[in-house]
Design a protein around this motif. Structure first.
Motif, PDB file in Angstrom:
ATOM      1  N   LEU A 153      -7.902  -3.700   2.846  1.00 37.33           N
ATOM      2  CA  LEU A 153      -7.080  -4.700   2.157  1.00 37.33           C
ATOM      3  C   LEU A 153      -6.790  -5.906   3.032  1.00 37.33           C
ATOM      4  O   LEU A 153      -6.701  -7.030   2.549  1.00 37.33           O
ATOM      5  CB  LEU A 153      -5.755  -4.058   1.713  1.00 37.33           C
ATOM      6  CG  LEU A 153      -5.854  -3.007   0.609  1.00 37.33           C
ATOM      7  CD1 LEU A 153      -4.537  -2.267   0.464  1.00 37.33           C
ATOM      8  CD2 LEU A 153      -6.246  -3.649  -0.714  1.00 37.33           C
ATOM      9  N   SER A 154      -6.613  -5.672   4.332  1.00 39.78           N
ATOM     10  CA  SER A 154      -6.281  -6.780   5.241  1.00 39.78           C
ATOM     11  C   SER A 154      -6.598  -6.367   6.671  1.00 39.78           C
ATOM     12  O   SER A 154      -6.548  -5.182   7.013  1.00 39.78           O
ATOM     13  CB  SER A 154      -4.788  -7.137   5.114  1.00 39.78           C
ATOM     14  OG  SER A 154      -4.416  -8.075   6.098  1.00 39.78           O
ATOM     15  N   GLN A 208      -1.096  -4.218   7.344  1.00 41.13           N
ATOM     16  CA  GLN A 208      -1.595  -2.846   7.216  1.00 41.13           C
ATOM     17  C   GLN A 208      -0.451  -1.839   7.293  1.00 41.13           C
ATOM     18  O   GLN A 208      -0.424  -0.856   6.539  1.00 41.13           O
ATOM     19  CB  GLN A 208      -2.623  -2.547   8.308  1.00 41.13           C
ATOM     20  CG  GLN A 208      -3.967  -3.214   8.077  1.00 41.13           C
ATOM     21  CD  GLN A 208      -5.042  -2.699   9.014  1.00 41.13           C
ATOM     22  OE1 GLN A 208      -5.143  -1.505   9.254  1.00 41.13           O
ATOM     23  NE2 GLN A 208      -5.851  -3.595   9.548  1.00 41.13           N
ATOM     24  N   CYS A 228       1.497  -2.011   4.033  1.00 44.60           N
ATOM     25  CA  CYS A 228       0.729  -1.334   2.978  1.00 44.60           C
ATOM     26  C   CYS A 228       0.795   0.184   3.143  1.00 44.60           C
ATOM     27  O   CYS A 228       0.916   0.917   2.152  1.00 44.60           O
ATOM     28  CB  CYS A 228      -0.731  -1.794   2.989  1.00 44.60           C
ATOM     29  SG  CYS A 228      -0.962  -3.478   2.399  1.00 44.60           S
ATOM     30  N   PHE A 256       2.326   2.318   0.121  1.00 49.18           N
ATOM     31  CA  PHE A 256       1.459   3.237  -0.629  1.00 49.18           C
ATOM     32  C   PHE A 256       1.819   4.698  -0.369  1.00 49.18           C
ATOM     33  O   PHE A 256       1.654   5.536  -1.263  1.00 49.18           O
ATOM     34  CB  PHE A 256      -0.010   2.972  -0.321  1.00 49.18           C
ATOM     35  CG  PHE A 256      -0.494   1.644  -0.831  1.00 49.18           C
ATOM     36  CD1 PHE A 256      -0.289   1.285  -2.155  1.00 49.18           C
ATOM     37  CD2 PHE A 256      -1.125   0.746   0.010  1.00 49.18           C
ATOM     38  CE1 PHE A 256      -0.711   0.056  -2.633  1.00 49.18           C
ATOM     39  CE2 PHE A 256      -1.552  -0.491  -0.466  1.00 49.18           C
ATOM     40  CZ  PHE A 256      -1.338  -0.834  -1.792  1.00 49.18           C
ATOM     41  N   THR A 286      -5.992   7.179  -3.082  1.00 50.97           N
ATOM     42  CA  THR A 286      -4.800   6.866  -2.286  1.00 50.97           C
ATOM     43  C   THR A 286      -4.687   7.635  -0.968  1.00 50.97           C
ATOM     44  O   THR A 286      -4.387   7.017   0.060  1.00 50.97           O
ATOM     45  CB  THR A 286      -3.531   7.067  -3.135  1.00 50.97           C
ATOM     46  OG1 THR A 286      -3.711   6.429  -4.400  1.00 50.97           O
ATOM     47  CG2 THR A 286      -2.320   6.473  -2.446  1.00 50.97           C
ATOM     48  N   LEU A 306      -5.233   3.290   6.660  1.00 45.55           N
ATOM     49  CA  LEU A 306      -4.227   2.319   7.116  1.00 45.55           C
ATOM     50  C   LEU A 306      -3.502   2.826   8.356  1.00 45.55           C
ATOM     51  O   LEU A 306      -3.161   2.049   9.247  1.00 45.55           O
ATOM     52  CB  LEU A 306      -3.217   2.044   5.993  1.00 45.55           C
ATOM     53  CG  LEU A 306      -3.736   1.231   4.804  1.00 45.55           C
ATOM     54  CD1 LEU A 306      -2.761   1.307   3.638  1.00 45.55           C
ATOM     55  CD2 LEU A 306      -3.977  -0.229   5.193  1.00 45.55           C
ATOM     56  N   TYR A 317     -11.513  -1.164  -0.489  1.00 49.58           N
ATOM     57  CA  TYR A 317     -10.801  -0.073   0.180  1.00 49.58           C
ATOM     58  C   TYR A 317     -11.227   1.295  -0.360  1.00 49.58           C
ATOM     59  O   TYR A 317     -10.717   2.319   0.061  1.00 49.58           O
ATOM     60  CB  TYR A 317      -9.284  -0.249   0.062  1.00 49.58           C
ATOM     61  CG  TYR A 317      -8.757  -0.264  -1.369  1.00 49.58           C
ATOM     62  CD1 TYR A 317      -8.368   0.908  -1.998  1.00 49.58           C
ATOM     63  CD2 TYR A 317      -8.647  -1.466  -2.076  1.00 49.58           C
ATOM     64  CE1 TYR A 317      -7.892   0.902  -3.298  1.00 49.58           C
ATOM     65  CE2 TYR A 317      -8.168  -1.484  -3.379  1.00 49.58           C
ATOM     66  CZ  TYR A 317      -7.789  -0.297  -3.983  1.00 49.58           C
ATOM     67  OH  TYR A 317      -7.322  -0.311  -5.271  1.00 49.58           O
ATOM     68  N   LEU A 343      -5.893  -2.469  -7.241  1.00 49.40           N
ATOM     69  CA  LEU A 343      -4.652  -1.780  -6.889  1.00 49.40           C
ATOM     70  C   LEU A 343      -3.839  -1.433  -8.135  1.00 49.40           C
ATOM     71  O   LEU A 343      -3.174  -0.403  -8.187  1.00 49.40           O
ATOM     72  CB  LEU A 343      -3.800  -2.652  -5.953  1.00 49.40           C
ATOM     73  CG  LEU A 343      -4.285  -2.792  -4.509  1.00 49.40           C
ATOM     74  CD1 LEU A 343      -3.429  -3.807  -3.764  1.00 49.40           C
ATOM     75  CD2 LEU A 343      -4.262  -1.457  -3.791  1.00 49.40           C
TER      76      LEU A 343
END
Length: 311
Positions: free
Chosen positions: A15-16, A22, A25, A29, A76, A83, A175, A271
């Motif tokens: 994602l980044s 991170q 996130c 999540f 997920t 992450l 992702y 997402l």
């Protein structure tokens, strides 16, 4: 050529690349996934341990909760671990498995949402015939049809992707293993495959959305003849369903009903239908539903009472 591959793993760009983003996130999540598991488990236990299970609407809701857990769990946990650990790789086999399970559970969820709309339409438009039309045999057949449809869709998508050669670049700008990013790194011309994916996933999303839209137009048209209290109760039930449908179908239609290419916004839209919409389902279906709140309170009170009695 179609069966050649020397790529043993894929690397997600995620994602980044920003460390702070991170970590944010990861926390968001992780919290969302735990809330989803707890919320859906509460719904399942509350429905199974109460007379609500014998009502078609809650019978379908229990299946939707199960699909939420299965569908979101395809992506997920892997995203959360990536992450946290910073290791964003996935083996070829697990990537192909992710493609299959995402489409399998995702399409079952789409069909269950459609069945739930049909159920509400019958309940409001044909209240006197409701229990005859939506008998348990028909409910079971509708759920069986949803599973069969999910399997047919997932096998067709999986067979198209697994037959592609991956022999060079293995970095995926996503992702999780989604079809369009995989088409981008395949070592062959994937235009025809992309068109077939759009024809399959895109048309399923569009047709089911049209059916859902039509069922709610029918419901709103029928509600004109109901009392103010009847309208309020029906709109409350349907409102929660419409919220879920918009959150799930809006981004998924954008993702699949378009030319087979990738956009930077894809990850954000993904997402919504992979994590955010399923995460909100328990809240939407409990906070706006008096019967569900009563059933959950009853289950929680029984649990507390039994623990006190045991102590």
């Amino acid at each position: 050529m179609a069966n050649q591959r020397n790529v043993s793993e894929f690397v997600f760009m995620g994602l980044s690349s920003d460390q702070n983003m991170q970590m944010f996130c990861f926390v968001f999540f992780l919290f969302g996934y735990v809330a989803l598991l707890v919320g859906n488990l509460l719904i399942l236990v509350a429905i199974r341990c109460s007379p609500l299970f014998h009502q078609p609407m809650y019978y379908f809701l229990s299946h939707l909760s199960s699909m939420d857990v299965c569908y979101t769990s395809c992506v997920t946990p892997k995203l959360i671990s990536d992450l946290l650990l910073g290791k964003k790789t996935i083996s070829y086999g697990n990537c192909m498995l992710q493609v299959f399970t995402m489409h399998f559970f995702g399409i079952i969820e789409v069909f269950v949402l459609t069945v739930m709309a049909f159920d509400r339409c019958v309940a409001i438009c044909k209240p006197l015939l409701y229990m005859i039309i939506m008998n348990r045999t028909r409910c079971n057949l509708l759920i069986l049809a949803a599973w069969a449809g999910g399997a047919a869709h997932a096998f067709s998508q999986f067979s198209m992707i697994v037959s592609l050669p991956f022999c060079g670049p293995n970095e995926i700008d996503h992702y999780y293993c989604d079809i369009f990013p995989l088409l981008k790194v395949a070592c062959t011309d994937t235009y025809i495959t992309g068109v077939l994916v759009v024809a399959n996933s895109g048309m399923v999303a569009l047709v089911t959305f049209v059916l859902l839209f039509g069922s709610y137009v029918t419901i709103l048209f029928t509600l004109r003849n109901h009392s103010a209290e009847g309208r309020r109760k029906a709109l409350s039930t349907c409102g929660s369903h419409i919220t879920v449908v918009v959150l799930f179908f809006g981004p998924s239609i954008f993702a699949y009903l378009r030319p087979p290419t990738t956009f930077p916004e894809d990850k954000i839209f993904s997402l919504f239908y992979t994590i955010i919409a399923p995460m909100f389902n328990p809240l939407v279906y409990t906070l706006r539903n008096t019967e569900m709140k009563k059933a959950i309170r009853k289950v929680c009170c029984q649990k507390i009472f039994s623990e006190e009695k045991h102590n």
